[in-house]
Design an enzyme around this catalytic site. Structure first.
Site, PDB file in Angstrom:
ATOM      1  N   GLY A 199     -28.129 -27.972 -84.888  1.00  0.00           N
ATOM      2  CA  GLY A 199     -27.036 -28.666 -84.241  1.00  0.00           C
ATOM      3  C   GLY A 199     -27.184 -28.722 -82.739  1.00  0.00           C
ATOM      4  O   GLY A 199     -28.294 -28.647 -82.212  1.00  0.00           O
ATOM      5  N   LEU A 225     -29.895 -33.732 -91.985  1.00  0.00           N
ATOM      6  CA  LEU A 225     -30.158 -33.438 -90.578  1.00  0.00           C
ATOM      7  C   LEU A 225     -30.681 -32.013 -90.363  1.00  0.00           C
ATOM      8  O   LEU A 225     -30.118 -31.059 -90.853  1.00  0.00           O
ATOM      9  CB  LEU A 225     -28.840 -33.613 -89.804  1.00  0.00           C
ATOM     10  CG  LEU A 225     -28.947 -33.543 -88.290  1.00  0.00           C
ATOM     11  CD1 LEU A 225     -29.645 -34.774 -87.743  1.00  0.00           C
ATOM     12  CD2 LEU A 225     -27.560 -33.387 -87.680  1.00  0.00           C
ATOM     13  N   ASP A 226     -31.735 -31.885 -89.574  1.00  0.00           N
ATOM     14  CA  ASP A 226     -32.321 -30.578 -89.229  1.00  0.00           C
ATOM     15  C   ASP A 226     -32.874 -29.841 -90.450  1.00  0.00           C
ATOM     16  O   ASP A 226     -33.180 -28.649 -90.365  1.00  0.00           O
ATOM     17  CB  ASP A 226     -31.335 -29.664 -88.495  1.00  0.00           C
ATOM     18  CG  ASP A 226     -30.870 -30.244 -87.164  1.00  0.00           C
ATOM     19  OD1 ASP A 226     -31.478 -31.215 -86.696  1.00  0.00           O
ATOM     20  OD2 ASP A 226     -29.911 -29.706 -86.601  1.00  0.00           O
ATOM     21  N   GLU A 227     -32.985 -30.522 -91.575  1.00  0.00           N
ATOM     22  CA  GLU A 227     -33.496 -29.863 -92.775  1.00  0.00           C
ATOM     23  C   GLU A 227     -34.786 -30.521 -93.277  1.00  0.00           C
ATOM     24  O   GLU A 227     -35.261 -30.205 -94.351  1.00  0.00           O
ATOM     25  CB  GLU A 227     -32.440 -29.910 -93.895  1.00  0.00           C
ATOM     26  CG  GLU A 227     -31.213 -29.059 -93.639  1.00  0.00           C
ATOM     27  CD  GLU A 227     -31.488 -27.565 -93.738  1.00  0.00           C
ATOM     28  OE1 GLU A 227     -32.519 -27.173 -94.321  1.00  0.00           O
ATOM     29  OE2 GLU A 227     -30.664 -26.800 -93.218  1.00  0.00           O
TER      30      GLU A 227
END
EC number: 3.5.1.10
Lengths: 283, 283, 283, 283
Positions: A199, A225-227
């Site tokens: 984040g 997101l971010d994964e």
């Protein structure tokens, strides 16, 4: 005249793959220069990257590979090793990663043709990059225009024939729709050692937690997101003396290097998707 | 029941090697688990390491390999992957490297059978090592008895059937004769980042020069002291605050790790001699 | 309004230095923000760097320091912490280090005013640097014109009032005369892990020796080529796959980073000469 | 005869602290050998560590410090630099960290007196450690006996006068009560790069997420599990080839080193608590 080709493939593991592929290459007059393979014992999936020299344009081998691919249920790709990849770079206000990629490309270290750069800030806010003659598209975005702006990005990908999209500190959160559109052909740099500090403002999070190392993560974009599957990560030591601003400054170097390396491996067809992870035949 | 084998080979490069070897393995029911190769464009020499699973004792493949080897002028070796290597360790007064190797071996990380330890200082000067039941030979040495002492080392190698000799901070300079006897099957750890600071007291040399990093080098022993083919090196940052004694202390960790890693790669048949250099398929 | 000052000093060690200096700062209304010291037990020399905030222009403290300096035989310097250092950069054909320094300066990470760039190749051969409006002096050199060319460099130093000269991969060997002229105020980047591989083509030397790490060294220039006091060093792992050209490419990154960090420490008054070595209060 | 003392203190920042402390040391015939300070601009707290030589037992200085401490509201401590710290080590089945600490202590690198070792597995399951004559307490634990077992640990701390407790891969979750009892004087090693992969089986979590580096974290124990102030962290690169078991193996080295270094800094009075973070004057 002989030229170099790169063959990449993945398929369910079973005996005979290497023998079949090396036979096809041999039959078409090829000489293997480099070969890397990985057999994922957990999933039973096999990954192979072969670089070889051969006469001609590879068309004969292409036909032979089609047969092998059918037999072994392969995902595969054969490409001249030095063909530059058509690339679109997205950027926001901070252009250190962009500058680094342009420098590497100009030095001959990243075989890509930068077909366009697009940013949600104007070109003259790019303070450290030598953009030169590369087309720059200013695509400002607001909450209300996000749908239209993303449509313009999609159009840009299609018009330019971009094969790779790089989010070089592009600080906008992609919609699920755009993320899906770019899935598997888009690399993002996240300014933390994922999965820590997902984040916003990861360096401030890192400072608050008092960690002794900060990092950066290059990953493929997916809807989550971010994964996305991680390609590369690196870290640097920090200390109690470092303010959040110091972390931001130190992080810029790591971000640039991690992104540059991940992009280089992608361009050299060294990265494979393997579920939520990657196989990287790094160098 | 199936077991794992490791095949290593080197030969002049020409088309067909991988295809030939993978065919031989396939014909004997083997399934390749891992394969690494290197084609030295400078010298035209090719290096291959293949790990595969197969039924039986590998005898059939051994015969097939003999034919291939003749055809391609290969140096080659086929061995069960988990066969422990018979190893003799030489040590002097400082036994931190010995202690580290014994720890790694006991943890199951170094597949070697330590057939003997020999030192020019008595066993009870080994302060940090858990020697346990391993035979320890005290072989003191003086200028006058060097020839006899080295004869005892040679005898020990032969009596124990040692395939590998490790100089774990053995602080005696080998005679040309003993060096030649051990050539290619003996790993030494030098406490500097070679080729810097050859010879005696490298940490004191490093301090005097004011370097900002110190290192250690694991290399094969050859007749030319400190010039043997390098297997592994690592360094650590130091500062103006470090006295020569601090460098000695910091160096102990690097020496142990560098030696342990080089030995591990050797035991896994990941290291090839390539003239004055090595090819290392590290992991 | 209060501003930040940096005081640096060295002198023979004896009791009372810190007390004297901290008293002088306290008496002039200063508040110490950061302090680092080093007592070289070998040589008996003491080094101190203090950053403090105070009102005014530091003139009162300057007078107090003169008294202390006489009493303790100090070499000392008091300077506003954020005063940019007037800097001249010398470059040859390869401008990656120059480009890196310009980038860092533009990002606000290197407090220097680049008064001029001089190169023995023309400005338009600088392919990766954004020189912008910085004066560029083309000073070609041949064996016959070396004396005159170096005279022009000296003149440039004097005309521009350069306090620091950076050899950013300036590939000419300085004469003893020029080296002496620049001694203590000139930083060079050597593309090897000194003292290994002094002299020409260090990456080719490193490849021939088969080392497993390459490095770069930033040092002050002295008359003794490649023997100046080392400020910073770093290394990167390489493998048997790396050709000399690969080492050159990998080395470019390390050279830039090592030089950039050494220059940054110098500009922040964090580096002291200590005989043939340095004291570096790094961060 | 002169001996070395270490003075550590923290207090609200204001002018005059260094001058006051250096004056007190000077007045009692001390000579400062090393001094490090940190002024936390965020919180306004000041941290100081001074090593000095002086005659006698430091009693005079102790009195002077009491006055200063009152004036500046200092938390402070004065101790002979070489006094070994009384230490209790807790361990479970895996004793690689224990073995590493014992090795370092025996080499003279960790100035601690190990007053006891306690484990929830019997002594003879300690396979890699040389426990020698150190008292070993077998304190088995079950869900039902947790309260009693922890009472025995508390009693052990009190009977032995342990000043430091090390959780050397002690795989039991401490109750809030025991955690509070040990708070600030207990160091734990967590086998992940916190805050990533808190909780159980971090190497398996890391493998599932596909990270490219694993790490270890040494931190002070607080009631909030895995959230204690971090003292030190380090990482190592991993690849797609590494199974969870490989990560466990690679992690053992990092865990040992990170714990060893954190303990060393603690023993040398180089670590200060600063809210949820630490100040570490490392070396």
């Amino acid at each position: 005249m002989s030229q170099s080709f790169t063959l990449t493939l993945s398929c369910p593991d079973r005996p005979g793959i290497v023998h079949g592929v090396s036979g096809a290459i041999l039959n078409h007059g090829g000489n293997i220069l480099d070969s890397r393979q990985f057999d994922d014992r957990e999933t039973g999936r096999f990954f192979l990257r072969v670089v070889f020299e051969a006469e001609g344009d590879g068309a004969g081998l292409e036909a032979a590979m089609r047969d092998l691919a059918a037999q072994f249920a392969m995902d595969w790709r054969l490409t001249p090793s030095d063909r530059p990849v058509r690339t679109l770079i997205l950027v926001s206000k901070f252009d250190h990663c962009l500058g680094y990629l342009l420098y590497k490309q100009r030095m001959g270290e990243l075989p890509m043709e930068i077909v366009a750069i697009a940013g949600n800030h104007p070109k003259d806010s790019m303070t450290v990059s030598q953009i030169g003659d590369i087309p720059f598209h200013h695509l400002p975005i607001t909450r209300d225009t996000k749908t239209q702006q993303e449509a313009r990005i999609k159009a840009l990908v299609e018009e330019t024939g971009a094969e790779l999209v790089i989010l070089a500190r592009y600080m906008q959160i992609l919609s699920d729709d755009l993320a899906a559109f770019l899935s598997g052909r888009c690399i993002n740099i996240h300014h933390s050692f994922l999965p820590s500090f997902k984040g916003a403002k990861p360096y401030h999070q890192a400072h608050a937690r008092g960690v002794k190392m900060i990092g950066a993560t290059a990953h493929y974009v997916t809807a989550d997101l971010d994964e996305g599957p991680i390609i590369h990560q690196a870290v640097e030591a920090v200390s109690h003396e470092d303010t959040p601003e110091d972390l931001v400054r130190k992080g810029r170097e790591i971000e640039s290097r991690v992104l540059g390396r991940a992009v280089g491996w992608h361009l050299a067809h060294r990265v494979f998707l393997n579920g939520a992870r990657t196989v990287v035949f790094g160098n």
